[in-house]
Design a protein around this motif. Structure first.
Motif, PDB file in Angstrom:
ATOM      1  N   TRP A 128      37.580  34.564  44.128  1.00  0.00           N
ATOM      2  CA  TRP A 128      37.359  35.575  45.154  1.00  0.00           C
ATOM      3  C   TRP A 128      37.090  36.885  44.427  1.00  0.00           C
ATOM      4  O   TRP A 128      37.846  37.262  43.501  1.00  0.00           O
ATOM      5  CB  TRP A 128      38.580  35.660  46.073  1.00  0.00           C
ATOM      6  N   VAL A 129      36.016  37.560  44.784  1.00  0.00           N
ATOM      7  CA  VAL A 129      35.555  38.706  44.013  1.00  0.00           C
ATOM      8  C   VAL A 129      35.410  39.941  44.890  1.00  0.00           C
ATOM      9  O   VAL A 129      35.137  39.836  46.102  1.00  0.00           O
ATOM     10  CB  VAL A 129      34.225  38.407  43.295  1.00  0.00           C
ATOM     11  N   PHE A 130      35.574  41.104  44.258  1.00  0.00           N
ATOM     12  CA  PHE A 130      35.446  42.388  44.935  1.00  0.00           C
ATOM     13  C   PHE A 130      34.365  43.228  44.292  1.00  0.00           C
ATOM     14  O   PHE A 130      34.022  43.040  43.107  1.00  0.00           O
ATOM     15  CB  PHE A 130      36.766  43.171  44.830  1.00  0.00           C
ATOM     16  N   GLY A 131      33.851  44.160  45.056  1.00  0.00           N
ATOM     17  CA  GLY A 131      33.021  45.214  44.501  1.00  0.00           C
ATOM     18  C   GLY A 131      33.912  46.263  43.867  1.00  0.00           C
ATOM     19  O   GLY A 131      35.129  46.256  44.036  1.00  0.00           O
ATOM     20  N   GLY A 132      33.282  47.186  43.137  1.00  0.00           N
ATOM     21  CA  GLY A 132      34.030  48.210  42.440  1.00  0.00           C
ATOM     22  C   GLY A 132      34.567  49.319  43.334  1.00  0.00           C
ATOM     23  O   GLY A 132      35.330  50.168  42.881  1.00  0.00           O
ATOM     24  N   GLY A 133      34.153  49.303  44.597  1.00  0.00           N
ATOM     25  CA  GLY A 133      34.626  50.323  45.531  1.00  0.00           C
ATOM     26  C   GLY A 133      33.680  51.511  45.620  1.00  0.00           C
ATOM     27  O   GLY A 133      33.058  51.902  44.631  1.00  0.00           O
ATOM     28  N   THR A 134      33.568  52.062  46.814  1.00  0.00           N
ATOM     29  CA  THR A 134      32.735  53.239  47.070  1.00  0.00           C
ATOM     30  C   THR A 134      33.586  54.306  47.741  1.00  0.00           C
ATOM     31  O   THR A 134      34.173  54.055  48.811  1.00  0.00           O
ATOM     32  CB  THR A 134      31.543  52.896  47.975  1.00  0.00           C
ATOM     33  N   LYS A 135      33.632  55.471  47.141  1.00  0.00           N
ATOM     34  CA  LYS A 135      34.370  56.588  47.715  1.00  0.00           C
ATOM     35  C   LYS A 135      33.465  57.318  48.715  1.00  0.00           C
ATOM     36  O   LYS A 135      32.406  57.829  48.349  1.00  0.00           O
ATOM     37  CB  LYS A 135      34.806  57.544  46.611  1.00  0.00           C
TER      38      LYS A 135
END
Lengths: 123, 112
Positions: free
Chosen positions: B101-108
């Protein structure tokens, strides 16, 4: 309503084993509806999936951490646990317990989440 | 480096529309696995805001919408409000390396 709560030491020494427990309320760890799991987030950075366990004992681990991670279930206490051995400073993070909800976990999302617990690796 | 790629930051004025992209590959989004979006407010656990590419949990405003096409997905927020300022993560499943299961690095998201 399913609720999760992490517990465990907030400080672990390098090379030792990090051990955390997640207490489940509002549901049973023996249920076939959930895949119990752990996710961590180093300070100021992104989320990293660590692993999941099905009530049958089947486990799924992050390939990059597979050799150091163990997730288990304790049905008598309605809890599941995380063990991460040989820790270093790079393992310092907020650790969340959570669950996948779906008949096919590959299409599932993580919900709910515990509030998270900060574990610092330092001597 | 994250398996799913997100822009580090986006911004918009109140009332405006913003889009957050999530780019994957043929082993995750392009393989047909669903994309889910989470909102994380400071000091709190992530909370699912979009699941199954486009579905909103109860309580999430209809200003939030999701879509998926090919190897990418998008989160669109219309009528931006100050309370939307947070970090947003996309998540999917990747079939390579025995599955993860993978995530993106996140967007502020900053509301100006």
């Amino acid at each position: 309503q399913l609720q999760l709560q992490e517990s465990g030491p907030g400080l672990v020494k390098p090379s030792e084993t990090l051990s955390l427990t997640c207490t489940v309320s509002g549901g049973s760890v023996s249920s076939s509806a959930y895949y119990w799991g752990w996710i961590r987030q180093p300070p100021g950075t992104e989320l990293e999936w660590l692993g999941n366990i099905f009530y049958s004992g089947t486990t799924y681990y992050n390939p990059s951490l597979r050799s150091r991670v163990t997730i288990s279930v304790d049905t008598s206490k309605n809890q599941f646990s995380l063990k991460l051995n040989s820790v270093t400073a790079a393992d310092t993070a907020v650790y969340y317990c959570t669950t996948l909800t779906s008949s096919d976990p590959r299409y599932s999302w993580f919900d709910p989440w515990g509030q998270g617990t900060l574990v610092t690796v330092s001597s | 480096q994250s398996v799913l790629t997100q822009p580090p930051s986006v911004s918009g004025a109140p009332g405006q529309r913003v889009t957050i992209s999530c780019t994957g590959s043929t082993s995750n989004i392009g393989a047909g696995y669903d994309v889910h979006w989470y909102q994380q407010l400071p000091g709190t656990a992530p909370k699912v805001f979009i699941y199954g590419n486009k579905n909103r949990p109860s309580g999430v405003p209809d200003r939030f919408s999701g879509s998926k096409s090919g190897t990418s997905a998008s989160l669109v927020i219309t009528g931006l409000q100050a309370e939307d300022e947070a970090v947003y993560y996309c998540q999917s499943y990747d079939s390579s390396l025995s599955g993860s299961w993978v995530f993106g690095g996140g967007t502020k998201l900053t509301v100006l």
